[in-house]
Design an enzyme around this catalytic site. Structure first.
Site: not given
Ligand code: CO
Length: 209
Positions: A42, A44, A46, A98, A101
């Site tokens: 992803c 993302d 993080r 994750h 998400c």
């Protein structure tokens, strides 16, 4: 004068740190890359691919997009996969999503985000197919949690069913497809039990019917 000077300062410090530990590191890396792993994750912020598996530059080939989707007509993802498998000869393709998400959570809400709704439609399709399982869960949070897992499993199957992987297996090339999930709360990875190494593994799973 450069904009965002703190990022250039960070970069100089990072390069100096690595060169100090291994003066030949960048020169060797510039000559070639030979990663054993392709990471499809992803976008993302993080979930930084290299960091969470402790791999250095040169050790992980990376493709990231919103909600780690592998769409059969996405030339960007397919080009990465083809190059990784046929040229770099990676031995493992890791689809890593994750929990928490945002893309998966948005897919369980009413479409209202514009262009990205088309992208999230692929996750909504999974939710529609697995509605009975998801509806039986106690609350929305549990449904998002499970859909994060189902999405990863589905995308791993999508990797395995590409002509790129099917051809590699027909040639006898050893490349395994994995489905992993990352937990933002403790920084830990979990293997969802997906490990596809041949066409039979894909056909053997009724989940993907
Ligand atoms: Co995400």
């Amino acid at each position: 004068m450069k904009v965002l000077p703190h990022l250039f300062a960070n970069n100089r410090a990072w390069a100096a740190r690595i060169s100090q530990a291994d003066p030949d590191f960048f020169a060797a890396l510039a000559r070639q890359q030979s990663p054993e792993y392709l990471w499809i994750g992803c976008a993302d912020s993080r979930v930084p691919a290299n960091e969470i598996v402790g791999l250095r530059p040169g050790e992980l080939f990376v493709h990231r997009n919103v909600a780690n989707l592998v769409i059969h007509t996405d030339m960007n993802c397919l080009a990465v996969l083809q190059y990784a498998v046929e040229v770099l000869q990676v031995k493992h393709v890791i689809v890593c999503g994750h929990y928490g998400c945002g893309g998966v959570a948005a897919a369980l809400e009413a479409p209202s985000h514009g262009l990205i709704d088309h992208w999230l439609r692929h996750i909504r399709d999974i939710a529609r197919r697995r509605a009975a399982e998801l509806d039986a869960l106690p609350d929305h949070a549990a449904r998002v949690h499970r859909l994060c897992e189902l999405n990863i499993i589905e995308q791993a199957a999508n990797v395995a069913t590409t002509p790129i992987i099917q051809d590699a297996w027909r040639r006898g090339q050893a490349v395994a497809i994995h489905g992993w999930v990352y937990d933002l709360h403790d920084g830990l990875l979990d293997d969802l039990g997906v490990c596809l190494t041949c066409g039979d593994d894909v056909r053997g799973s009724t989940d993907w019917a």
